[in-house]
Write a protein that holds these residues in place. Structure first.
Motif, PDB file in Angstrom:
ATOM      1  N   ALA A  85      14.025   1.140  -3.273  1.00  0.00           N
ATOM      2  CA  ALA A  85      13.089   0.120  -2.766  1.00  0.00           C
ATOM      3  C   ALA A  85      13.206  -1.164  -3.589  1.00  0.00           C
ATOM      4  CB  ALA A  85      11.661   0.668  -2.819  1.00  0.00           C
ATOM      5  N   VAL A  86      13.302  -1.004  -4.913  1.00  0.00           N
ATOM      6  CA  VAL A  86      13.425  -2.193  -5.787  1.00  0.00           C
ATOM      7  C   VAL A  86      14.726  -2.930  -5.475  1.00  0.00           C
ATOM      8  CG1 VAL A  86      13.873  -2.891  -8.185  1.00  0.00           C
ATOM      9  CG2 VAL A  86      11.969  -1.368  -7.678  1.00  0.00           C
ATOM     10  N   PHE A 116       5.907   6.100  -5.491  1.00  0.00           N
ATOM     11  CA  PHE A 116       5.252   5.687  -6.747  1.00  0.00           C
ATOM     12  C   PHE A 116       6.146   5.925  -7.965  1.00  0.00           C
ATOM     13  CE2 PHE A 116       4.640   9.730  -8.803  1.00  0.00           C
ATOM     14  CZ  PHE A 116       4.845  10.619  -7.754  1.00  0.00           C
ATOM     15  N   GLY A 117       7.342   6.491  -7.737  1.00  0.00           N
ATOM     16  CA  GLY A 117       8.186   6.933  -8.854  1.00  0.00           C
ATOM     17  C   GLY A 117       8.637   5.794  -9.762  1.00  0.00           C
ATOM     18  N   ASN A 118       9.212   6.205 -10.890  1.00  0.00           N
ATOM     19  CA  ASN A 118       9.728   5.224 -11.850  1.00  0.00           C
ATOM     20  C   ASN A 118      11.188   4.927 -11.497  1.00  0.00           C
ATOM     21  OD1 ASN A 118      10.828   3.916 -14.073  1.00  0.00           O
ATOM     22  ND2 ASN A 118       9.501   4.986 -15.510  1.00  0.00           N
ATOM     23  N   PRO A 119      11.489   3.695 -11.143  1.00  0.00           N
ATOM     24  CA  PRO A 119      12.856   3.389 -10.692  1.00  0.00           C
ATOM     25  C   PRO A 119      13.924   3.631 -11.769  1.00  0.00           C
ATOM     26  CG  PRO A 119      11.516   1.389 -10.812  1.00  0.00           C
ATOM     27  CD  PRO A 119      10.599   2.537 -11.070  1.00  0.00           C
ATOM     28  N   SER A 120      13.490   3.794 -13.021  1.00  0.00           N
ATOM     29  CA  SER A 120      14.475   4.100 -14.069  1.00  0.00           C
ATOM     30  C   SER A 120      14.712   5.605 -14.189  1.00  0.00           C
ATOM     31  CB  SER A 120      14.001   3.569 -15.424  1.00  0.00           C
ATOM     32  OG  SER A 120      13.812   2.194 -15.339  1.00  0.00           O
ATOM     33  N   SER A 121      13.810   6.416 -13.565  1.00  0.00           N
ATOM     34  CA  SER A 121      13.995   7.879 -13.617  1.00  0.00           C
ATOM     35  C   SER A 121      14.683   8.334 -12.342  1.00  0.00           C
ATOM     36  CB  SER A 121      12.637   8.584 -13.711  1.00  0.00           C
ATOM     37  OG  SER A 121      11.969   8.215 -14.840  1.00  0.00           O
ATOM     38  N   TYR A 122      15.894   7.909 -12.138  1.00  0.00           N
ATOM     39  CA  TYR A 122      16.507   8.242 -10.858  1.00  0.00           C
ATOM     40  C   TYR A 122      17.276   9.554 -10.888  1.00  0.00           C
ATOM     41  CZ  TYR A 122      19.826   4.971 -12.972  1.00  0.00           C
ATOM     42  OH  TYR A 122      20.625   4.294 -13.829  1.00  0.00           O
ATOM     43  N   ASN A 154       0.797  -1.229   0.000  1.00  0.00           N
ATOM     44  CA  ASN A 154       0.000   0.000   0.000  1.00  0.00           C
ATOM     45  C   ASN A 154       0.827   1.277   0.000  1.00  0.00           C
ATOM     46  OD1 ASN A 154      -2.700  -0.367  -0.321  1.00  0.00           O
ATOM     47  ND2 ASN A 154      -2.970  -1.140   1.769  1.00  0.00           N
ATOM     48  N   ASP A 155       2.065   1.185   0.461  1.00  0.00           N
ATOM     49  CA  ASP A 155       2.932   2.376   0.511  1.00  0.00           C
ATOM     50  C   ASP A 155       3.536   2.706  -0.850  1.00  0.00           C
ATOM     51  OD1 ASP A 155       2.493   2.420   3.216  1.00  0.00           O
ATOM     52  OD2 ASP A 155       4.343   1.347   3.719  1.00  0.00           O
ATOM     53  N   TYR A 156       3.183   1.973  -1.874  1.00  0.00           N
ATOM     54  CA  TYR A 156       3.871   2.141  -3.160  1.00  0.00           C
ATOM     55  C   TYR A 156       2.942   2.498  -4.327  1.00  0.00           C
ATOM     56  CZ  TYR A 156       7.867   0.435  -0.634  1.00  0.00           C
ATOM     57  OH  TYR A 156       8.877   0.318   0.276  1.00  0.00           O
ATOM     58  N   PHE A 157       1.868   3.239  -4.025  1.00  0.00           N
ATOM     59  CA  PHE A 157       0.925   3.572  -5.096  1.00  0.00           C
ATOM     60  C   PHE A 157       0.683   5.067  -5.295  1.00  0.00           C
ATOM     61  CE2 PHE A 157      -0.390  -0.793  -4.073  1.00  0.00           C
ATOM     62  CZ  PHE A 157      -0.558  -1.336  -5.325  1.00  0.00           C
ATOM     63  N   THR A 158       0.474   5.782  -4.203  1.00  0.00           N
ATOM     64  CA  THR A 158      -0.127   7.127  -4.330  1.00  0.00           C
ATOM     65  C   THR A 158       0.917   8.245  -4.216  1.00  0.00           C
ATOM     66  OG1 THR A 158      -0.498   7.376  -1.967  1.00  0.00           O
ATOM     67  CG2 THR A 158      -2.219   6.240  -3.188  1.00  0.00           C
ATOM     68  N   LEU A 175       9.531  -1.100 -14.223  1.00  0.00           N
ATOM     69  CA  LEU A 175       9.376  -2.107 -13.163  1.00  0.00           C
ATOM     70  C   LEU A 175       8.128  -1.853 -12.321  1.00  0.00           C
ATOM     71  CD1 LEU A 175      13.094  -2.462 -12.067  1.00  0.00           C
ATOM     72  CD2 LEU A 175      11.682  -4.223 -13.133  1.00  0.00           C
ATOM     73  N   ALA A 176       7.427  -2.918 -11.980  1.00  0.00           N
ATOM     74  CA  ALA A 176       6.216  -2.824 -11.163  1.00  0.00           C
ATOM     75  C   ALA A 176       6.644  -2.805  -9.696  1.00  0.00           C
ATOM     76  CB  ALA A 176       5.306  -4.012 -11.449  1.00  0.00           C
ATOM     77  N   VAL A 177       6.958  -1.600  -9.209  1.00  0.00           N
ATOM     78  CA  VAL A 177       7.586  -1.474  -7.886  1.00  0.00           C
ATOM     79  C   VAL A 177       6.737  -2.138  -6.785  1.00  0.00           C
ATOM     80  CG1 VAL A 177       8.527   0.152  -6.191  1.00  0.00           C
ATOM     81  CG2 VAL A 177       8.701   0.658  -8.633  1.00  0.00           C
ATOM     82  N   HIS A 178       5.430  -1.806  -6.763  1.00  0.00           N
ATOM     83  CA  HIS A 178       4.559  -2.362  -5.711  1.00  0.00           C
ATOM     84  C   HIS A 178       4.540  -3.890  -5.730  1.00  0.00           C
ATOM     85  CE1 HIS A 178       2.297  -1.876  -9.378  1.00  0.00           C
ATOM     86  NE2 HIS A 178       1.331  -2.648  -8.920  1.00  0.00           N
ATOM     87  N   GLN A 179       4.580  -4.473  -6.940  1.00  0.00           N
ATOM     88  CA  GLN A 179       4.562  -5.938  -7.054  1.00  0.00           C
ATOM     89  C   GLN A 179       5.878  -6.538  -6.535  1.00  0.00           C
ATOM     90  OE1 GLN A 179       1.490  -6.099  -7.824  1.00  0.00           O
ATOM     91  NE2 GLN A 179       1.405  -7.096  -9.808  1.00  0.00           N
TER      92      GLN A 179
END
Ligand code: PLP
Length: 386
Positions: A50-51, A33-39, A24-28, A247-251
């Motif tokens: 997180a990933v 919620f960021g894109n792990p490739s846009s670092y 739940n902490d990884y959606f809103t 990447l589907a971070v929450h998953q």
């Protein structure tokens, strides 16, 4: 009986509430919620961290290095990536190469091999013993100088048979053959330490151990064998270019949490489940004409596949509608008859009388007690009406 009883855990598991809470902490906008490739921005950096933490947790649990973990969307995708990703490198001389697998693998392996066969590669299918496992002597005899890959599952999803992957891994190491294991039914239930087993490629997914659907892993050993995996999905170059796509971070977070919980509870849970399987079998083994497909002892405690002579499984499942059981694997139960039961030498009639019960975290003694009573009652009812 009003309450629904779920005994189809081999097909999928419900997400554990602890996993959902973490996800739940990884959606809103208030979460990660960021894109792990846009670092280049803090949102992406947080997501990437997180990933990478999740990747490291998963790697530690299975005894691998972080860089050997590639995230996919399912075990099916991991299996496709493993087999096609290796074999595509031999496209100049497909007709001279072969893959060894077994006739009782999951369709994800069999259909991928079938596809490769159409491209010209030879597939050698090993038969089972009558309890469903690979005969290791036959396996060794089938290996040729042109064998590039052996793909064998650890635990069979329909009958729970266990293959000796440690032994097969040693043969593959000696003969310099790449070894892929479909561990979808064993990760989270068995302690697999890849430092101690010679596995080059390993596939699994989170929804079999109380994680979310839509996330899987392909482990790719980084070793002296030096094999290359060609990607199936091209794009932004994520996952070292092996599997593109955001990447589907929450998953991924959910998968790592689910695996952590499962592994922490592994021994206690296996003991408990073993007792439930015995309770069920002890309670139903006196039903006239009942038989076990596979082997009760040398099989996963999480699965039991039984048949009852002259009782058609579709009718039985319809009558037992409050108890979720299955006639075979989820992906074939609505279409074809089971190739796994066929591989045990069962006739079509016996296959159509077979059902699988699979147990999990939320299965209770009381549920098994009900199931036993109900099965006796329904079998009597069906036989009365025949
Ligand atoms: N391999 C085995 C042994 C399985 O049991 C399953 C799922 O039932 C799969 C592969 C496919 O897994 P997924 O649903 O993650 O694609």
């Amino acid at each position: 009986m009003k309450k629904l009883i779920y005994l189809d855990y081999a097909s999928t598991t419900p997400v554990d509430k602890r996993v959902l809470k973490k996800m739940n902490d990884y959606f809103t906008i208030n979460g990660i919620f960021g894109n792990p490739s846009s670092y280049s921005n803090i949102f992406g950096i947080k997501a990437k961290n997180a990933v990478e933490k999740a990747r490291s947790d998963i790697a530690n649990i299975i005894g691998s290095k972080e860089e050997e973990i590639i995230f996919t969307a399912s075990a099916t995708e991991s299996i496709n990536l493993a087999i096609k990703g290796i074999i595509t490198n031999y496209s100049n001389n497909y007709d001279q190469k072969n893959i060894i697998t077994s006739i009782s693998e999951h369709k994800a392996v069999l259909e991928t091999c079938n596809y490769m066969k159409k491209l010209g590669i030879k597939i050698i299918y090993l038969k089972n013993s009558n309890i469903g496992s690979i005969d290791l002597n036959i396996l060794e005899k089938k290996i040729t100088n042109n064998t590039i890959l052996i793909s064998i599952m650890h635990i069979n999803n329909e009958i729970g048979t266990i293959n000796n992957i440690k032994y097969i891994g040693n043969i593959c190491k000696q003969k310099n053959i790449i070894f892929h294991v479909d561990a979808t039914q064993s990760i989270g239930k068995y302690k697999l330490n890849l430092k101690k087993i010679n596995i080059d490629l390993l596939s699994f997914s989170a929804h079999k151990f109380y994680g979310p659907k839509g996330i899987g892993v392909l482990y790719i050993r980084n070793n002296k064998k030096k094999f290359k995996i060609s990607p199936l999905i091209h794009g932004g170059g994520q996952e070292k270019g092996i599997r593109s796509g955001t990447l589907a971070v929450h998953q991924i977070i959910g998968m790592a949490k689910a695996l952590n919980i499962s592994v922490n509870e592994i021994d206690k849970e296996k003991k408990r489940i073993k007792k439930l399987k015995k309770q069920l079998w002890d309670g139903i083994k006196n039903i006239n004409g009942i038989y076990i497909n596979g082997d009760f002892k040398n099989s996963s405690p999480y699965i039991i596949n039984i048949g009852i002579k002259d009782i058609f499984n579709k009718i039985l499942m319809m009558e037992m509608k409050n108890i979720a059981i299955s006639s075979s694997s989820a992906c074939i139960s609505n279409t074809h008859t089971s190739h796994v039961l066929k591989s045990l030498g069962l006739t079509e009639k016996l296959i159509q009388s077979s059902i699988r019960f699979s147990f999990g975290r939320f299965t209770t003694k009381k549920e098994i007690y009900f199931t036993i009573k109900y099965l006796h009652f329904i079998v009597k009812k069906i036989r009365k009406n025949i």
